[in-house]
Write a protein that holds these residues in place. Sequence first.
Motif, PDB file in Angstrom:
ATOM      1  N   VAL A 180       1.747   3.708  -3.597  1.00  0.00           N
ATOM      2  CA  VAL A 180       1.708   3.955  -2.149  1.00  0.00           C
ATOM      3  C   VAL A 180       1.337   2.628  -1.269  1.00  0.00           C
ATOM      4  O   VAL A 180       1.754   2.249  -0.174  1.00  0.00           O
ATOM      5  CB  VAL A 180       0.936   5.187  -1.772  1.00  0.00           C
ATOM      6  CG1 VAL A 180       0.561   5.159  -0.234  1.00  0.00           C
ATOM      7  CG2 VAL A 180       1.635   6.363  -2.394  1.00  0.00           C
ATOM      8  N   LEU A 181       0.046   2.022  -1.922  1.00  0.00           N
ATOM      9  CA  LEU A 181      -0.384   0.814  -1.127  1.00  0.00           C
ATOM     10  C   LEU A 181       0.322  -0.173  -0.611  1.00  0.00           C
ATOM     11  O   LEU A 181       0.421  -0.652   0.483  1.00  0.00           O
ATOM     12  CB  LEU A 181      -1.672   0.211  -1.994  1.00  0.00           C
ATOM     13  CG  LEU A 181      -3.120   1.121  -1.740  1.00  0.00           C
ATOM     14  CD1 LEU A 181      -4.248   0.343  -2.646  1.00  0.00           C
ATOM     15  CD2 LEU A 181      -3.337   1.268  -0.203  1.00  0.00           C
ATOM     16  N   PRO A 182       1.481  -0.496  -1.600  1.00  0.00           N
ATOM     17  CA  PRO A 182       2.158  -1.797  -1.235  1.00  0.00           C
ATOM     18  C   PRO A 182       3.364  -1.256  -0.022  1.00  0.00           C
ATOM     19  O   PRO A 182       3.576  -2.178   0.932  1.00  0.00           O
ATOM     20  CB  PRO A 182       3.199  -2.016  -2.534  1.00  0.00           C
ATOM     21  CG  PRO A 182       2.255  -1.694  -3.485  1.00  0.00           C
ATOM     22  CD  PRO A 182       1.426  -0.488  -3.245  1.00  0.00           C
ATOM     23  N   VAL A 183       3.613  -0.272  -0.141  1.00  0.00           N
ATOM     24  CA  VAL A 183       4.445   0.542   0.995  1.00  0.00           C
ATOM     25  C   VAL A 183       3.836   0.677   2.385  1.00  0.00           C
ATOM     26  O   VAL A 183       4.270   0.033   3.458  1.00  0.00           O
ATOM     27  CB  VAL A 183       4.749   1.918   0.686  1.00  0.00           C
ATOM     28  CG1 VAL A 183       5.658   2.345   1.872  1.00  0.00           C
ATOM     29  CG2 VAL A 183       5.998   1.879  -0.631  1.00  0.00           C
ATOM     30  N   LEU A 184       2.450   0.879   2.319  1.00  0.00           N
ATOM     31  CA  LEU A 184       1.775   0.786   3.578  1.00  0.00           C
ATOM     32  C   LEU A 184       1.357  -0.554   4.069  1.00  0.00           C
ATOM     33  O   LEU A 184       1.536  -0.906   5.156  1.00  0.00           O
ATOM     34  CB  LEU A 184       0.482   1.565   3.354  1.00  0.00           C
ATOM     35  CG  LEU A 184       0.417   3.000   2.955  1.00  0.00           C
ATOM     36  CD1 LEU A 184      -0.835   3.868   2.899  1.00  0.00           C
ATOM     37  CD2 LEU A 184       1.249   3.994   4.129  1.00  0.00           C
TER      38      LEU A 184
END
Length: 327
Positions: A33-37
Amino acid sequence: MNQSVPFNGTPLLSLIVPCYNEQEVLPEFMRRVLPVLQALPGMNYELVFVNDGSRDDTLDLLIGIAREHDYVRVVDLSRNFGKEAAMTAGIDEARGDVVVPFDADLQDPPEVIPKLVAKWREGFDVVIARRVDRSSDTYLKRKSASLFYKFHNTISDIDLPENAGDFRLMSRDVVNALQRLTESRRFMKGLFAWVGFKTAIVEYTRQSRAAGKTKFSGWRLWNFALEGVTSFSTLPLRVWTYFGFVTAFAALSYAAFMLIRTLIFGNPVPGYASIVTILLFLGGVQLIGIGVVGEYIGRIYIESKQRPVYLVQARYGIGERAGRGGH
């Protein structure tokens, strides 16, 4: 009621993640999730985890994540209230200009989030993520879900988008509208549809769970479907009125037939087996009708208590800063 909090004038996205015994999937969740955000252009973000009475190490892992990242907040409920209540708690805690409920199991790919944001930038208040391929689910689950949507939309004034779960983007106006709905027995898919607003749809392919096991058994799904039907339709009550008229008409017709037959052919020996069968049938029908009425009375009884939807035991993570997306 939380209001949106601007961070340096940049819109804030709140990702709401209800968690119940998700210790196995949380590391993979953060990795995905973090890379997407972080790649969201012109958008800050925060993660709001809601621990819904987990019995494993989920809470400890969430506290560790919150200590490591300033943009993570953890809401720990006092017990397991269920996903609908946990989602409500997350929505109440969210401070974003846009709010996205998201399951921790990663069956809904986080890579869809930028597509939701793009539609929001086009002027839509609600962007629904709809599954076009559910091959990762069992045949029985796919079929039962399809039947539920068709049945619900037939008897209810509120149409639920088929193959759409809780995964969606909502503007602050939509969130504020949801927070005005005070019922304690909450069917969130129905509430999302009830508030309306300008809506768009983004399609995606549903994936298998990244780790762990599903928390929804067949019995829980059945009760969940029953909750959805009784929350947004009174047709099950009305049906028994019509059935009563039909039954009364049939009884009068049969009585007239028996009277005429007796006048013409005399009074033959009555059939006790048929009488017992009819009595048992009507008795069963009456019990079913009482059960349907009981479902609605039970809802009235629970709502009359005006108990809160959830109770918060503790909060972790300051959350004073937001993560910054790509610029």
